[in-house]
Design a protein around this motif. Structure first.
Motif, PDB file in Angstrom:
ATOM      1  N   ARG A   1       6.116   4.654  -5.513  1.00 17.18           N
ATOM      2  CA  ARG A   1       6.194   3.446  -6.344  1.00 17.18           C
ATOM      3  C   ARG A   1       5.432   2.346  -5.610  1.00 17.18           C
ATOM      4  O   ARG A   1       5.629   2.143  -4.421  1.00 17.18           O
ATOM      5  CB  ARG A   1       7.667   3.077  -6.527  1.00 17.18           C
ATOM      6  N   ILE A   2       4.578   1.633  -6.333  1.00 16.49           N
ATOM      7  CA  ILE A   2       3.693   0.651  -5.697  1.00 16.49           C
ATOM      8  C   ILE A   2       4.162  -0.774  -5.959  1.00 16.49           C
ATOM      9  O   ILE A   2       4.479  -1.132  -7.089  1.00 16.49           O
ATOM     10  CB  ILE A   2       2.246   0.793  -6.240  1.00 16.49           C
ATOM     11  N   GLU A   3       4.192  -1.572  -4.875  1.00 20.08           N
ATOM     12  CA  GLU A   3       4.406  -3.014  -4.974  1.00 20.08           C
ATOM     13  C   GLU A   3       3.281  -3.690  -4.224  1.00 20.08           C
ATOM     14  O   GLU A   3       3.100  -3.461  -3.021  1.00 20.08           O
ATOM     15  CB  GLU A   3       5.743  -3.424  -4.344  1.00 20.08           C
ATOM     16  N   ALA A   4       2.501  -4.503  -4.934  1.00 19.47           N
ATOM     17  CA  ALA A   4       1.418  -5.270  -4.306  1.00 19.47           C
ATOM     18  C   ALA A   4       1.774  -6.747  -4.390  1.00 19.47           C
ATOM     19  O   ALA A   4       2.784  -7.124  -4.989  1.00 19.47           O
ATOM     20  CB  ALA A   4       0.098  -4.983  -5.021  1.00 19.47           C
ATOM     21  N   ASN A   5       0.923  -7.598  -3.805  1.00 19.40           N
ATOM     22  CA  ASN A   5       1.200  -9.034  -3.825  1.00 19.40           C
ATOM     23  C   ASN A   5       1.185  -9.607  -5.244  1.00 19.40           C
ATOM     24  O   ASN A   5       1.910 -10.565  -5.529  1.00 19.40           O
ATOM     25  CB  ASN A   5       0.195  -9.788  -2.958  1.00 19.40           C
ATOM     26  N   ASP A   6       0.372  -9.007  -6.123  1.00 21.98           N
ATOM     27  CA  ASP A   6       0.246  -9.564  -7.464  1.00 21.98           C
ATOM     28  C   ASP A   6       0.861  -8.699  -8.567  1.00 21.98           C
ATOM     29  O   ASP A   6       1.119  -9.184  -9.658  1.00 21.98           O
ATOM     30  CB  ASP A   6      -1.219  -9.854  -7.795  1.00 21.98           C
TER      31      ASP A   6
ATOM     32  N   GLU B   1      -3.774  -8.043  -2.899  1.00 25.76           N
ATOM     33  CA  GLU B   1      -3.806  -8.144  -4.355  1.00 25.76           C
ATOM     34  C   GLU B   1      -4.628  -6.981  -4.889  1.00 25.76           C
ATOM     35  O   GLU B   1      -5.619  -6.582  -4.274  1.00 25.76           O
ATOM     36  CB  GLU B   1      -4.385  -9.488  -4.778  1.00 25.76           C
ATOM     37  N   ILE B   2      -4.183  -6.448  -6.028  1.00 25.24           N
ATOM     38  CA  ILE B   2      -4.866  -5.274  -6.570  1.00 25.24           C
ATOM     39  C   ILE B   2      -5.514  -5.527  -7.929  1.00 25.24           C
ATOM     40  O   ILE B   2      -6.193  -4.650  -8.455  1.00 25.24           O
ATOM     41  CB  ILE B   2      -3.909  -4.069  -6.663  1.00 25.24           C
TER      42      ILE B   2
ATOM     43  N   GLU C   1      -6.412   4.219  -5.366  1.00 27.46           N
ATOM     44  CA  GLU C   1      -5.786   5.501  -5.021  1.00 27.46           C
ATOM     45  C   GLU C   1      -6.042   5.874  -3.568  1.00 27.46           C
ATOM     46  O   GLU C   1      -5.142   6.352  -2.882  1.00 27.46           O
ATOM     47  CB  GLU C   1      -6.295   6.608  -5.945  1.00 27.46           C
ATOM     48  N   LYS C   2      -7.256   5.644  -3.082  1.00 28.32           N
ATOM     49  CA  LYS C   2      -7.567   5.942  -1.676  1.00 28.32           C
ATOM     50  C   LYS C   2      -6.777   5.030  -0.743  1.00 28.32           C
ATOM     51  O   LYS C   2      -6.284   5.474   0.293  1.00 28.32           O
ATOM     52  CB  LYS C   2      -9.065   5.812  -1.428  1.00 28.32           C
ATOM     53  N   THR C   3      -6.644   3.776  -1.121  1.00 30.05           N
ATOM     54  CA  THR C   3      -5.861   2.831  -0.320  1.00 30.05           C
ATOM     55  C   THR C   3      -4.404   3.270  -0.265  1.00 30.05           C
ATOM     56  O   THR C   3      -3.785   3.295   0.806  1.00 30.05           O
ATOM     57  CB  THR C   3      -5.963   1.405  -0.913  1.00 30.05           C
ATOM     58  N   ILE C   4      -3.854   3.639  -1.409  1.00 30.94           N
ATOM     59  CA  ILE C   4      -2.464   4.089  -1.466  1.00 30.94           C
ATOM     60  C   ILE C   4      -2.285   5.347  -0.616  1.00 30.94           C
ATOM     61  O   ILE C   4      -1.344   5.439   0.177  1.00 30.94           O
ATOM     62  CB  ILE C   4      -2.031   4.337  -2.927  1.00 30.94           C
ATOM     63  N   SER C   5      -3.178   6.309  -0.764  1.00 29.02           N
ATOM     64  CA  SER C   5      -3.090   7.553   0.026  1.00 29.02           C
ATOM     65  C   SER C   5      -3.097   7.260   1.515  1.00 29.02           C
ATOM     66  O   SER C   5      -2.298   7.804   2.276  1.00 29.02           O
ATOM     67  CB  SER C   5      -4.259   8.488  -0.318  1.00 29.02           C
TER      68      SER C   5
END
Length: 151
Positions: free
Chosen positions: A54-59, A114-115, A124-128
């Motif tokens: 599950r992803i949580e970014a600044n924005d 921020e994404i 996806e590469k950043t998340i991986s």
């Protein structure tokens, strides 16, 4: 006459509204049946560990909570787990991943950036990369990984 998706004549419809198959169609059907049986024999079976990220970014953040995702994917009733089990006739069991940082198969990754407007492949590469940094090599620990991207 009955025509398949390829435009080939499959046969003719008789008075009982059934298709009398042409020899060509019968050969194709036998070949397709053989392929399906081959694929079924080679299908993944057994218990497979599934990690949901599950992803949580600044924005932005994934709108579903960890609890909601876990219930909707791994819980009883009409879920991913129950449907894969049913479709595989009990031969494929998807189980929530276990790890000290994973709760009920769900791991929340907090990205300190921020994404919005980011290319999906780059995201996806950043998340991986970040998940691997937090949990270790994914392929060695988990059979399947699902990224739940923010809207």
């Amino acid at each position: 006459k009955a025509v398949g998706n390829s435009g080939k004549k499959l046969g003719t419809i008789n008075k009982k509204n059934t298709v009398a198959q042409t020899e060509e169609f019968q050969e194709e059907s036998n070949h397709e049946r053989s392929l399906l049986l081959f694929r079924r024999d080679k299908a993944i079976q057994g218990t497979r560990k599934v990690l949901v990220v599950r992803i949580e970014a600044n924005d932005y953040a994934t709108t579903a909570s960890e609890e909601t995702l876990s219930t909707n994917l791994f819980g009883p009733g009409f879920t991913m787990v129950t449907q894969y089990k049913a479709c595989s006739f009990g031969k494929l069991i998807l189980a929530p991943a276990t790890h000290s940082k994973v709760k009920n198969g769900i791991f929340t990754l907090k990205l300190d950036q921020e994404i919005e407007g980011m290319d999906v492949d780059v995201l996806e590469k950043t998340i991986s990369r970040e998940v691997t940094s937090e949990l270790g090599r994914l392929k060695k620990q988990f059979d399947h990984v699902i990224f739940c991207m923010p809207p």
